[in-house]
Design an enzyme around this catalytic site. Structure first.
Site, short mmCIF file in Angstrom:
data_model
loop_
_atom_site.label_atom_id
_atom_site.label_comp_id
_atom_site.label_asym_id
_atom_site.label_seq_id
_atom_site.Cartn_x
_atom_site.Cartn_y
_atom_site.Cartn_z
N LYS A 1 0.85 -1.20 0.00
CA LYS A 1 0.00 0.00 0.00
C LYS A 1 0.88 1.25 0.00
O LYS A 1 0.69 2.15 -0.78
CB LYS A 1 -0.92 -0.03 1.22
CG LYS A 1 -1.83 1.16 1.32
CD LYS A 1 -2.83 1.02 2.45
CE LYS A 1 -3.56 2.34 2.65
NZ LYS A 1 -4.52 2.31 3.74
N GLU B 1 10.47 -4.62 4.81
CA GLU B 1 10.62 -6.02 4.42
C GLU B 1 10.27 -6.21 2.94
O GLU B 1 11.01 -6.84 2.18
CB GLU B 1 9.70 -6.92 5.26
CG GLU B 1 10.00 -6.92 6.74
CD GLU B 1 9.16 -5.90 7.51
OE1 GLU B 1 8.95 -4.78 6.98
OE2 GLU B 1 8.74 -6.21 8.63
N GLY C 1 -5.02 -1.67 4.85
CA GLY C 1 -4.20 -2.79 4.38
C GLY C 1 -4.85 -4.14 4.65
O GLY C 1 -4.95 -4.99 3.76
N ARG C 2 -5.35 -4.34 5.88
CA ARG C 2 -5.91 -5.66 6.23
C ARG C 2 -7.29 -5.89 5.63
O ARG C 2 -7.85 -6.96 5.75
CB ARG C 2 -5.93 -5.81 7.75
CG ARG C 2 -6.61 -4.69 8.49
CD ARG C 2 -6.29 -4.71 9.97
NE ARG C 2 -6.81 -3.57 10.69
CZ ARG C 2 -6.18 -2.40 10.81
NH1 ARG C 2 -5.01 -2.22 10.24
NH2 ARG C 2 -6.72 -1.40 11.48
N GLU D 1 -5.24 -6.48 14.62
CA GLU D 1 -4.69 -5.16 14.26
C GLU D 1 -5.80 -4.11 14.31
O GLU D 1 -5.55 -2.95 14.61
CB GLU D 1 -4.04 -5.21 12.86
CG GLU D 1 -3.13 -4.02 12.59
CD GLU D 1 -2.23 -4.22 11.37
OE1 GLU D 1 -1.10 -4.72 11.51
OE2 GLU D 1 -2.67 -3.87 10.26
N HIS E 1 -6.26 -32.59 17.84
CA HIS E 1 -5.12 -33.37 18.32
C HIS E 1 -3.99 -32.45 18.77
O HIS E 1 -2.84 -32.87 18.88
CB HIS E 1 -4.64 -34.31 17.21
CG HIS E 1 -5.72 -35.26 16.80
ND1 HIS E 1 -5.96 -36.45 17.44
CD2 HIS E 1 -6.69 -35.14 15.85
CE1 HIS E 1 -7.00 -37.05 16.89
NE2 HIS E 1 -7.46 -36.27 15.92
N LYS F 1 8.98 -0.65 14.52
CA LYS F 1 9.60 -0.35 13.22
C LYS F 1 10.69 0.71 13.40
O LYS F 1 11.77 0.60 12.84
CB LYS F 1 8.56 0.20 12.24
CG LYS F 1 7.63 -0.83 11.65
CD LYS F 1 6.78 -0.18 10.56
CE LYS F 1 5.57 -1.01 10.22
NZ LYS F 1 4.62 -0.34 9.33
O1 LIG Z 1 1.04 -2.72 2.26
P1 LIG Z 1 2.15 -2.12 3.05
O2 LIG Z 1 2.12 -0.63 3.04
O3 LIG Z 1 3.47 -2.67 2.62
O4 LIG Z 1 1.93 -2.52 4.58
C1 LIG Z 1 1.93 -3.86 4.98
C2 LIG Z 1 1.34 -4.05 6.34
O5 LIG Z 1 2.07 -3.36 7.31
C3 LIG Z 1 1.21 -2.86 8.31
O6 LIG Z 1 1.21 -1.48 8.21
C4 LIG Z 1 1.64 -3.26 9.67
O7 LIG Z 1 3.00 -3.07 9.86
C5 LIG Z 1 -0.14 -3.44 7.99
O8 LIG Z 1 -1.17 -2.70 8.46
C6 LIG Z 1 -0.07 -3.56 6.53
O9 LIG Z 1 -1.04 -4.43 6.05
#
Ligand SMILES: O=P(O)(O)OC[C@H]1O[C@](O)(CO)[C@@H](O)[C@@H]1O
Length: 603
Positions: free
Chosen positions: A248, A254, A308-309, A395, A426, A551
């Protein structure tokens, strides 16, 4: 706005504001009087207090008895568009449900839902509307954000995805060496990963979807752990691979490092110009996409009104899934979600599946004091459902202050976890049966997408699975008494160990099958359930400030690692524990050269 009475301060309210100011370390008399009078919490309302008092009545009941009341059970069953919800195994009476509706009214739930659908900036800390429902709205729907109908924009992107995915799938968009792109790696994390992964895992067993996916692979690269890169590229040829960078913000550390790694993987094999044919992006930040080196024409947009979620129905999920299964399958998924959106918006609360689910969660968490919830799909295809809902729920609702910034005197959010049945049986069910009370969601599918029958077996394999789906909720509800065990001649000393207290709540959700449409229904039901909980708790379910601190601390550590490795600078500025750990880590890996040559995994 909900909860803004004009009457004078209530006790709980005063306490909350005082504690807010204590946290800010300001003298209490600094509280502006206007602000003091304008903010109150749901726990101050009469329906909340009534429910608190009502828990004493409920403590005197047992599900064993409640389940005998046929009329009660009948009114705790709801059906919509093929989905069947039975919540009769909740520790609740009809009076409880009635009181929950009153709580919903006190929380202005209906008005809050309407505010969401009408595009108001209900995500107030980010000043944004919350319109994931627009992502799956029919082409002719009108949903406004800031005075503009966003549905045409949504469909422009959907049409672009349809066109692009068809070109890739039919071989008219090929890689740099002229070979068709049959494999896709989607890079993304959190909301840019979990939802699409859940849907992909579920579709992988739907015969229609499987047919469309023949000869193609879709993989997801999320973790910055280089092992995840290694696993993702193992066995793939850059010549036939398309990489979709999903972010987003296009700033997530990462994702961006993984994107640079796969850009290197492609350009070192095929030359830098190959990136244009082998990398596309999904983002709200098209400027950064271009800066990264991906042609904006090969970018698929979404908007800041999509959290995002809550983004799986945007290009975040639709692009990779369309590349794998074709757009027509994904469109069915969107239609399933849209059906629940309409139901959620318009159905009366007594018949409204997401509203009922949400209110029952609030009941379990805030009144009965059960902070966790187990999500137990009796379907291996839903193996990634619980991990996705974990993010959506935790979240969204893992918050400590109200939407107005007042510390909550009650816990919001719930701890979600789960595994498909019967695997979970199990593993952790022991704790659910005889240890802690954890309300369970049992999700069952009427018709298996992959039926297996063996001649001579008592039942089909799916019936075997479903026998457990039907048995477990009753085991939890009824338990087993010492008297029953005595009748079975169980030895005296084993009776305490073999007794089940029962009275453990669950609900059962039955879906007709697990095709793309039903997957969309399930997703939207849970998304809206989480929203309902947040609206009642009076929190902002659409921001996530809690992820920021970690972060920024990682940024400090990253700088230190670089300084220590390249300039041998000592570890400084951290507490004793972190200094010791970092120093040990650096010393033990000092054989790594300060500036090693580019190295890519080779599994
Ligand atoms: O889509 P992006 O901006 O890479 O963010 C990834 C994810 O990181 C977050 O901001 C959490 O660190 C989530 O809310 C989001 O879905």
């Amino acid at each position: 706005m909900p909860f803004r009475p004009s009457h004078s301060l209530l006790d709980c309210e005063l306490l909350n504001l005082a504690s807010a100011f204590c946290q800010l370390q300001l003298p209490f008399f600094f509280i502006p009087l206007v602000e003091m009078a304008s903010t109150t919490l749901i726990c101050d309302t009469q329906p909340w207090k009534d429910l608190k008092a009502h828990t004493e009545d409920i403590k005197k009941t047992h599900l064993r008895d409640l389940m005998n009341d046929k009329e009660r059970c009948e009114s705790m069953m709801v059906e919509f568009d093929g989905m069947f919800l039975d919540y009769s195994r909740q520790c609740a009476t009809l009076e409880t449900i009635d009181k929950l509706y009153k709580l919903a009214e006190a929380a202005s739930l209906k008005q809050q839902i309407n505010r969401m659908y009408s595009g108001e900036h209900i995500n107030s800390t980010e000043n944004r509307s919350v319109l994931h429902v627009a992502l799956r709205a029919p082409r002719d729907a009108v949903i406004n954000s800031d005075g503009k109908n966003v549905v045409p924009d949504v469909w422009n992107v959907l049409d672009k995805i349809k066109d692009f995915s068809e070109k890739v799938r039919n071989g008219s968009w090929v890689g740099a060496t002229g070979k068709p792109l049959k494999d896709v790696i989607a890079i993304g994390i959190g909301g840019s990963f979990l939802g699409p992964l859940f849907v992909h895992a579920a579709l992988q067993t739907d015969p229609e979807a499987v047919e469309f996916a023949k000869g193609r692979q879709l993989r997801f690269l999320a973790n910055v752990d280089p092992i995840d890169v290694a696993r993702n590229i193992a066995g793939l040829n850059p010549e036939t691979t398309l990489v979709v960078v999903v972010s987003k913000t296009f700033t997530t550390a990462e994702t961006m490092l993984n994107a640079r790694t796969l850009r290197e993987w492609i350009s070192s094999a095929l030359g830098p110009s190959a990136v244009a044919k082998h990398m596309v992006a999904v983002s709200t930040n098209l400027t950064l996409v271009e800066k990264f080196g991906i042609d904006p024409n090969n970018a698929f947009a979404f908007w800041d009104w999509v959290g995002g979620r809550y983004s799986v129905c945007s290009a975040v999920g639709v692009l990779p899934l369309s590349l794998q299964y074709g757009f027509s399958i994904v469109e069915k998924f969107l239609k399933g979600a849209s059906s629940i959106d309409e139901h959620f918006r318009s159905a009366p609360f007594e018949k409204n599946i997401p509203v009922l689910l949400g209110l029952l969660s609030v009941w379990n968490v805030s009144f009965l004091g059960y902070p966790a919830r187990a999500i137990l799909p009796y379907s291996q295809a839903l193996e990634k459902f619980a991990p996705h809902i974990q993010q959506v729920s935790m979240e969204s609702n893992g918050k400590g202050v109200s939407i107005d910034g007042v510390p909550l005197p009650y816990e919001a959010g719930e701890i979600d976890f789960g595994e498909p049945g019967t695997n979970g049986q199990h593993s952790f069910y022991q704790l659910i049966h005889q240890g802690r009370v954890i309300p369970c969601d049992f999700i069952g599918i009427v018709k298996s997408q992959q039926p297996v029958y063996l001649k001579g077996e008592v039942v089909s394999n799916h019936d075997e699975l479903m026998s457990n789906f039907f048995a477990q909720p009753d085991a939890l509800a009824y338990g087993k008494t010492a008297e029953q065990l005595l009748k079975e001649n169980v030895s005296q000393h084993l009776i305490p160990h073999k007794t089940f207290s029962g009275n453990r709540p669950s609900l059962s959700l039955l879906l007709p099958s697990l095709n793309a449409y039903n997957i969309g229904q399930l997703l939207a039901s849970y998304e809206h359930r989480v929203t309902v909980e947040g609206f009642v708790w009076g929190i902002n379910s659409f921001d996530q400030w809690g992820v920021e601190l970690g972060k920024s601390l990682a940024t400090q550590v990253r700088k230190q690692l670089n300084a220590s490795r390249t300039k041998s600078e000592p570890v400084e500025g951290f507490n004793f524990s972190t200094t010791t750990l970092l120093t040990r880590y650096l010393q033990a890996s000092s054989d790594i050269p300060a500036e090693p040559p580019t190295l890519l995994p080779r599994i």
